[in-house]
Structures are given as C-alpha cells and as structure tokens.
Scaffold this active site. Sequence first.
Site, PDB file in Angstrom:
ATOM      1  CG  ASN A  25      -0.342  -0.300   2.494  1.00 51.78           C
ATOM      2  OD1 ASN A  25       0.872  -0.176   2.616  1.00 51.78           O
ATOM      3  ND2 ASN A  25      -1.126  -0.670   3.484  1.00 51.78           N
ATOM      4  NE  ARG A  44       1.482   1.448  12.405  1.00 46.82           N
ATOM      5  CZ  ARG A  44       1.069   1.313  11.136  1.00 46.82           C
ATOM      6  NH1 ARG A  44       0.593   2.341  10.470  1.00 46.82           N
ATOM      7  NH2 ARG A  44       1.103   0.126  10.545  1.00 46.82           N
ATOM      8  CD  GLN A 100      -5.093   3.355  14.039  1.00 44.77           C
ATOM      9  OE1 GLN A 100      -4.406   4.246  13.591  1.00 44.77           O
ATOM     10  NE2 GLN A 100      -5.334   2.281  13.330  1.00 44.77           N
ATOM     11  CG  HIS A 146      -4.981   3.444   9.965  1.00 44.83           C
ATOM     12  ND1 HIS A 146      -4.211   2.669  10.798  1.00 44.83           N
ATOM     13  CD2 HIS A 146      -4.279   3.527   8.808  1.00 44.83           C
ATOM     14  CE1 HIS A 146      -3.107   2.303  10.175  1.00 44.83           C
ATOM     15  NE2 HIS A 146      -3.144   2.808   8.953  1.00 44.83           N
TER      16      HIS A 146
HETATM   17  P1  NAP Z   1      10.234   1.315   4.806  1.00 45.00           P
HETATM   18  O1  NAP Z   1      10.380   1.093   3.345  1.00 45.00           O
HETATM   19  O2  NAP Z   1      10.825   0.328   5.748  1.00 45.00           O
HETATM   20  O3  NAP Z   1      10.820   2.783   5.110  1.00 45.00           O
HETATM   21  C1  NAP Z   1      10.921   3.315   6.411  1.00 45.00           C
HETATM   22  C2  NAP Z   1      12.195   4.161   6.447  1.00 45.00           C
HETATM   23  O4  NAP Z   1      12.257   4.826   7.711  1.00 45.00           O
HETATM   24  C3  NAP Z   1      13.457   3.293   6.330  1.00 45.00           C
HETATM   25  O5  NAP Z   1      14.355   3.929   5.456  1.00 45.00           O
HETATM   26  C4  NAP Z   1      13.949   3.266   7.761  1.00 45.00           C
HETATM   27  O6  NAP Z   1      15.361   3.051   7.854  1.00 45.00           O
HETATM   28  C5  NAP Z   1      13.599   4.671   8.197  1.00 45.00           C
HETATM   29  N1  NAP Z   1      13.669   4.861   9.640  1.00 45.00           N
HETATM   30  C6  NAP Z   1      13.539   3.968  10.645  1.00 45.00           C
HETATM   31  N2  NAP Z   1      13.679   4.577  11.829  1.00 45.00           N
HETATM   32  C7  NAP Z   1      13.922   5.895  11.568  1.00 45.00           C
HETATM   33  C8  NAP Z   1      14.163   7.020  12.380  1.00 45.00           C
HETATM   34  N3  NAP Z   1      14.238   6.934  13.716  1.00 45.00           N
HETATM   35  N4  NAP Z   1      14.372   8.208  11.765  1.00 45.00           N
HETATM   36  C9  NAP Z   1      14.363   8.325  10.427  1.00 45.00           C
HETATM   37  N5  NAP Z   1      14.138   7.273   9.608  1.00 45.00           N
HETATM   38  C10 NAP Z   1      13.908   6.075  10.170  1.00 45.00           C
HETATM   39  O7  NAP Z   1       8.698   1.441   5.215  1.00 45.00           O
HETATM   40  P2  NAP Z   1       7.491   2.057   4.356  1.00 45.00           P
HETATM   41  O8  NAP Z   1       6.861   1.005   3.525  1.00 45.00           O
HETATM   42  O9  NAP Z   1       7.942   3.316   3.710  1.00 45.00           O
HETATM   43  O10 NAP Z   1       6.463   2.380   5.517  1.00 45.00           O
HETATM   44  C11 NAP Z   1       6.802   3.303   6.549  1.00 45.00           C
HETATM   45  C12 NAP Z   1       5.763   3.232   7.646  1.00 45.00           C
HETATM   46  O11 NAP Z   1       4.542   3.770   7.183  1.00 45.00           O
HETATM   47  C13 NAP Z   1       5.386   1.814   8.094  1.00 45.00           C
HETATM   48  O12 NAP Z   1       6.316   1.288   9.041  1.00 45.00           O
HETATM   49  C14 NAP Z   1       4.020   2.009   8.684  1.00 45.00           C
HETATM   50  O13 NAP Z   1       4.128   2.302  10.067  1.00 45.00           O
HETATM   51  C15 NAP Z   1       3.480   3.211   7.940  1.00 45.00           C
HETATM   52  N6  NAP Z   1       2.378   2.865   7.025  1.00 45.00           N
HETATM   53  C16 NAP Z   1       1.164   3.448   7.224  1.00 45.00           C
HETATM   54  C17 NAP Z   1       0.099   3.107   6.400  1.00 45.00           C
HETATM   55  C18 NAP Z   1      -1.254   3.751   6.558  1.00 45.00           C
HETATM   56  O14 NAP Z   1      -2.243   3.216   6.072  1.00 45.00           O
HETATM   57  N7  NAP Z   1      -1.344   4.905   7.192  1.00 45.00           N
HETATM   58  C19 NAP Z   1       0.258   2.142   5.401  1.00 45.00           C
HETATM   59  C20 NAP Z   1       1.522   1.601   5.202  1.00 45.00           C
HETATM   60  C21 NAP Z   1       2.580   1.946   6.031  1.00 45.00           C
HETATM   61  P3  NAP Z   1      15.885   1.516   8.100  1.00 45.00           P
HETATM   62  O15 NAP Z   1      15.336   0.674   6.993  1.00 45.00           O
HETATM   63  O16 NAP Z   1      17.369   1.674   8.090  1.00 45.00           O
HETATM   64  O17 NAP Z   1      15.345   1.098   9.446  1.00 45.00           O
END
Ligand code: NAP
Length: 358
Positions: free
Chosen positions: A117, A256, A285, A309
């Site tokens: 997503n 989140r 939630q 959400h």
């Molecule tokens: P992703 O590809 O794993 O990207 C997350 C990025 O954040 C990675 O580069 C990670 O680095 C970095 N990160 C981790 N801790 C950090 C910090 N303290 N400061 C700065 N950067 C940091 O994940 P994604 O697919 O983009 O998704 C991100 C988040 O969005 C998910 O974990 C989820 O909580 C949220 N989300 C929300 C929805 C919604 O419906 N609202 C849907 C999907 C996802 P590393 O890989 O080095 O740890």
Amino acid sequence: MKVLAILYRGGAAAKEEPRLLGTLENELGLRQYLESQGHEFLVSDDKEGANSFFEKHIADAEVLITTPFHPGYLTAELFKKAKNLKICITAGVGSDHIDLNAAVEHQVQVLEVSGSNVVSVAEHVMMNILLLVRNFVPAHEMIERGDWQVSDIARNAFDLEGKVIGTIGAGRIGYRVLQRLVPFNPKELVYYDYAALPEQAAKAVGARRIEDLKDFVSQCDVITVNAPLHEGTRNLINAELLSHFKKGAWLVNTARGAICDKDAVAAALKSGQLRGYAGDVWDVQPAPRDHVWRKMKNPLGGGNGMVPHYSGTTLDAQARYAAGTKQILDNYLKNKDQEPGNIIIGIGKYATKAYGQR
Ligand code: NAP
C-alpha cells in the site's frame, strides 16, 4: 491448523462492496482457500481485554492474521499464552502492534505484505500536504455552512511551490512522496533517515540529507513522517522537538500516531507553532470519541486534516494485501521460502533489509 484473523467490521458497506477484503465480512478472501485444505479459520473484530475473542483464541492458534487498521495488539504478556503460535501475518505494512522482541524470544515469525500500500499512502500524503497548505478543510466547511467569505480562508492559504519539504524516513513511502513532490517545484527537498539514499536515487529527486533531526525540522516548511514505529521513534515528535520547528510549519503523519506526542501536537497547533496537522494514524485505534486530535484547530480555526486510518486501505491496496497475505500463507503451508522483503522477524531473529529490497 487453527488460523485466527482479527479484522475490522465492515457492516453494510462490506456486504455491498465485496472488494472491501480487509473486513470481518469478506475475510481477506481466505475462507474457501483455508477450509478446503481442512484448516480451521476464525475471524473476529473483538480484540480488547482478557475475555475478548482475540485473547481466547490466541491460546491455541498457529497463525495470526491482523491488519494495522484494526490491530490485535500482541503484547509480550499475550505471547506467553500463545503456546501454539508460529507465524503472524500483517495484512498491510507496519507490524508495531506486535511485540517484536517477544516474537524473537518465542521463535514466532512476523511477516507483512511489504510495498502493498505504499503508493496508496504516498498519494494520501500528497493530498494531506496540499489540503493543509491550501487551507482546504475550513474552505469546504464554509461552503457546507452556506457562507462565503474568501478572505477568511485566503489569509491562511499558501502555494506549495517554493517551500522546503522534508520526510522523516526515506524508505518505500518516503521516497515515493519525494518523487511526487518534484513537479511542485519546491525550494528544496530534504530527508532525515538512518541511512543515505543511494546516490542515484537522491539525485533523481534532488533530495539533500540532513543528519541532525533538530537541524532538519528547523529548515522545513512541511514535514511528512514516513518511518516505522519502534523504540527509537515512539514520541519522537514531542514538545521539545516541536519547539525547533519553523513557526507555522505543517506536519503530516501517516506513519503511526504514537510517533507524535498527541497533547504536544494539539498544543502546538493551538499556539500556532504548527499551522496544520494531518494524517490517518492514531495512538490507539479506534481512536476514542474524545481524542484531542479529532477537534484540535489552529488559531484561525483550521489546520486539522485528521481522518480514520484508511490511507493504506483503498480498494486497490486491499486487493494487493489480500493477495500478498494468501501468498505468505501458501509459502508457510508449503514450507517455501518467503519473499525476503516481507520478513520482519525470521525464526528467532530480526530480518535485515537491504535498500535494494524496498
Ligand atoms: P520502509 O520502506 O521500511 O521505510 C521506512 C524508512 O524509515 C526506512 O528507510 C527506515 O530506515 C527509516 N527509519 C527507521 N527509523 C527511523 C528514524 N528513527 N528516523 C528516520 N528514519 C527512520 O517502510 P514504508 O513502507 O515506507 O512504511 C513506513 C511506515 O509507514 C510503516 O512502518 C508504517 O508504520 C506506515 N504505514 C502506514 C500506512 C497507513 O495506512 N497509514 C500504510 C503503510 C505503512 P531503516 O530501513 O534503516 O530502518
């Protein structure tokens, strides 16, 4: 094998719209697939408290499926009761509702449907940035009220062009947001992440990395949060950090809710330190009816773009995460390797993701 799924109740909408796959009623389209193989499939939305369906059946379930939209919170305490549990599957992205350290300790795998997503959320982030900067919500509310006073809206409406826009987290979603921002001609795109983007990727969007978080927030007009929730990000955006934001910045959080201190955000919006806050994620939630984020406003009566959400659960996204959940289950049942990018916790260990897998 007993498979337990915790999904939200879709009600009449789920009966009328079978593509609402992530609901209790439509069961991620898994019932026939599982029962035809002789497995028991239990589905409920009842997830809170010791007498809930979730807590009762986690005791002997082998597989737990849940979504971030209506999460079954699998705490370290519950892991002790879950004697038969082997695998948790998140139908979506973000497995912070599971105590990951306990999963390692109890040798329970945690997988999610990575990437399923990310476009859906990146589009929602774009919408949130625009609706805050353009002061859209109060403008629409004015129209519904029957009023027409352009100056009341225009006094707090701006162009996105020429602004400094930054993402905390430049992974799958954060990077897609940067890509989508390029045509808006920002003054600059910046990011804050543990690791630098590969040179080519950073160059393609013209994004500069800022390594110090306070320095980062002090330079941005707009900030979007796209990092996972973990010990290092819980309450990351608190009163202290907000005091380093540019006065009147806009903040969008679709990652989140618990990454932000809810009361500090509401206070910053009220004082005008933040001009706007938007997103779809909440610290609990469903959010309680009196959650301060439901009605908070900036001094000019706007700046709130909160919704339930749903950014990552468009009908397009539901088709992808339902298919991905089935694939993970199928791999598990046939003892096949899982997609490396989907593994959050392997058996007894954290997975490490290479950038190229995102
Ligand atoms: P992703 O590809 O794993 O990207 C997350 C990025 O954040 C990675 O580069 C990670 O680095 C970095 N990160 C981790 N801790 C950090 C910090 N303290 N400061 C700065 N950067 C940091 O994940 P994604 O697919 O983009 O998704 C991100 C988040 O969005 C998910 O974990 C989820 O909580 C949220 N989300 C929300 C929805 C919604 O419906 N609202 C849907 C999907 C996802 P590393 O890989 O080095 O740890």
